[in-house]
Write a protein that holds these residues in place. Structure first.
Motif, PDB file in Angstrom:
ATOM      1  N   TRP A   1      -8.388 -41.686  24.418  1.00 10.58           N
ATOM      2  CA  TRP A   1      -8.962 -40.337  24.503  1.00 10.58           C
ATOM      3  C   TRP A   1      -9.879 -40.229  25.720  1.00 10.58           C
ATOM      4  O   TRP A   1      -9.820 -39.252  26.458  1.00 10.58           O
ATOM      5  CB  TRP A   1      -9.727 -40.042  23.212  1.00 10.58           C
ATOM      6  CG  TRP A   1     -10.318 -38.666  23.138  1.00 10.58           C
ATOM      7  CD1 TRP A   1      -9.641 -37.478  23.053  1.00 10.58           C
ATOM      8  CD2 TRP A   1     -11.718 -38.334  23.139  1.00 10.58           C
ATOM      9  NE1 TRP A   1     -10.533 -36.423  22.992  1.00 10.58           N
ATOM     10  CE2 TRP A   1     -11.808 -36.916  23.042  1.00 10.58           C
ATOM     11  CE3 TRP A   1     -12.888 -39.089  23.196  1.00 10.58           C
ATOM     12  CZ2 TRP A   1     -13.042 -36.252  23.015  1.00 10.58           C
ATOM     13  CZ3 TRP A   1     -14.112 -38.425  23.160  1.00 10.58           C
ATOM     14  CH2 TRP A   1     -14.183 -37.027  23.076  1.00 10.58           C
TER      15      TRP A   1
ATOM     16  N   ASN B   1      -7.887 -40.087  28.961  1.00  4.86           N
ATOM     17  CA  ASN B   1      -7.180 -38.823  29.172  1.00  4.86           C
ATOM     18  C   ASN B   1      -8.121 -37.639  29.376  1.00  4.86           C
ATOM     19  O   ASN B   1      -7.700 -36.486  29.293  1.00  4.86           O
ATOM     20  CB  ASN B   1      -6.236 -38.549  28.001  1.00  4.86           C
ATOM     21  CG  ASN B   1      -5.075 -39.521  27.957  1.00  4.86           C
ATOM     22  OD1 ASN B   1      -4.553 -39.926  28.984  1.00  4.86           O
ATOM     23  ND2 ASN B   1      -4.675 -39.921  26.751  1.00  4.86           N
ATOM     24  N   GLY B   2      -9.400 -37.935  29.631  1.00  4.81           N
ATOM     25  CA  GLY B   2     -10.334 -36.881  29.977  1.00  4.81           C
ATOM     26  C   GLY B   2     -11.247 -36.407  28.878  1.00  4.81           C
ATOM     27  O   GLY B   2     -12.013 -35.458  29.063  1.00  4.81           O
ATOM     28  N   SER B   3     -11.163 -37.010  27.699  1.00  2.18           N
ATOM     29  CA  SER B   3     -12.040 -36.657  26.571  1.00  2.18           C
ATOM     30  C   SER B   3     -11.961 -35.176  26.223  1.00  2.18           C
ATOM     31  O   SER B   3     -12.974 -34.535  25.938  1.00  2.18           O
ATOM     32  CB  SER B   3     -13.504 -37.035  26.885  1.00  2.18           C
ATOM     33  OG  SER B   3     -13.602 -38.353  27.351  1.00  2.18           O
ATOM     34  N   ASN B   4     -10.758 -34.622  26.267  1.00  6.96           N
ATOM     35  CA  ASN B   4     -10.579 -33.201  25.994  1.00  6.96           C
ATOM     36  C   ASN B   4     -10.293 -32.954  24.509  1.00  6.96           C
ATOM     37  O   ASN B   4      -9.626 -33.754  23.851  1.00  6.96           O
ATOM     38  CB  ASN B   4      -9.418 -32.640  26.832  1.00  6.96           C
ATOM     39  CG  ASN B   4      -9.690 -32.740  28.317  1.00  6.96           C
ATOM     40  OD1 ASN B   4     -10.771 -32.393  28.785  1.00  6.96           O
ATOM     41  ND2 ASN B   4      -8.710 -33.223  29.067  1.00  6.96           N
ATOM     42  N   GLY B   5     -10.805 -31.836  24.009  1.00  9.34           N
ATOM     43  CA  GLY B   5     -10.560 -31.502  22.611  1.00  9.34           C
ATOM     44  C   GLY B   5     -11.332 -32.392  21.670  1.00  9.34           C
ATOM     45  O   GLY B   5     -12.287 -33.074  22.056  1.00  9.34           O
TER      46      GLY B   5
ATOM     47  N   LYS C   1     -20.087 -37.670  24.781  1.00  5.08           N
ATOM     48  CA  LYS C   1     -18.845 -36.955  24.502  1.00  5.08           C
ATOM     49  C   LYS C   1     -18.410 -37.168  23.053  1.00  5.08           C
ATOM     50  O   LYS C   1     -18.044 -36.226  22.346  1.00  5.08           O
ATOM     51  CB  LYS C   1     -17.756 -37.460  25.446  1.00  5.08           C
ATOM     52  CG  LYS C   1     -17.777 -36.879  26.848  1.00  5.08           C
ATOM     53  CD  LYS C   1     -17.133 -35.488  26.838  1.00  5.08           C
ATOM     54  CE  LYS C   1     -16.909 -34.994  28.247  1.00  5.08           C
ATOM     55  NZ  LYS C   1     -16.264 -33.666  28.245  1.00  5.08           N
TER      56      LYS C   1
END
Length: 205
Positions: free
Chosen positions: A92, A95-99, A201
């Motif tokens: 996660w 992959n940019g810590s999105n969502g 995050k």
């Protein structure tokens, strides 16, 4: 519950307030699941966080409350839980810590078998003492962990001597360490910044 404990620890000692919100919504789920709305719970936690745990407080408590101590079993378990939680979210983060946080659900860590690793040794040999790293050796940025299947018999070996074990470790954060040529105060600072960023995050509401 472990996540709630960690968040409580990092919010300026407001464990009771966080637990009250948690228990309130647990009661709602038990008594009338159809009336539960996770957004209501998130809103209360965000409000509590903004008042009692702004970023500066969270970052400070992250360092002080995850300080390694050999005499506390509870503290060691807290550190193991934190580090394995970061490890579970490695994809996660990558992959940019999105969502919403998305952990790897294929691995379940037995915290009684996980071993805490001091990157700069807890008790370095007399000819390998680094006076710049000594004050920070028990901070979370100097800690990693060994999986139960890893060859963790590194003892108080130097960073360079432990590199082969890092390379063959099943733990991703150890493999990252294997990509470094030295472990000095600069690399310690880089890892500290990374861990703080990841924690902010991951433990946001």
């Amino acid at each position: 519950e472990n996540a709630v404990t960690i968040i409580s620890d990092f919010t300026c000692g407001n464990c009771c307030k966080v637990s009250e919100v948690y228990e309130k919504y647990i009661s709602i789920i038990r008594e009338d699941p159809s009336s539960f709305n996770i957004k209501d719970m998130q809103q209360e936690l965000r409000k509590l966080s903004s008042i009692n745990a702004p970023d500066a407080v969270f970052e400070s408590n992250l360092i002080t409350k995850l300080m390694y101590t050999d005499s506390s079993t509870a503290q060691k378990r807290r550190i193991r839980h934190f580090l394995t939680t970061l490890e579970d979210h490695k994809n996660w983060f990558a992959n940019g810590s999105n969502g919403n946080p998305s952990p790897n659900k294929m691995i379940k860590w037995d915290l009684t078998q996980v071993t805490i690793e001091h990157i700069y040794p807890q008790k370095p040999k007399s000819n390998e003492i680094d006076l710049e790293l000594e004050p920070y050796k028990h901070e979370i940025a100097n800690l990693s962990f060994w999986a139960p299947t890893d060859n963790s018999r590194a003892g108080n070996d130097s960073f360079v001597d432990k590199l082969p074990r890092y390379r063959t470790s099943t733990v991703h954060m150890n493999q990252e360490l294997a990509g470094l040529s030295v472990w000095d105060v600069r690399e310690f600072g880089n890892r500290k910044s990374k861990i703080v960023k990841q924690a902010k995050k991951l433990f946001s509401v």
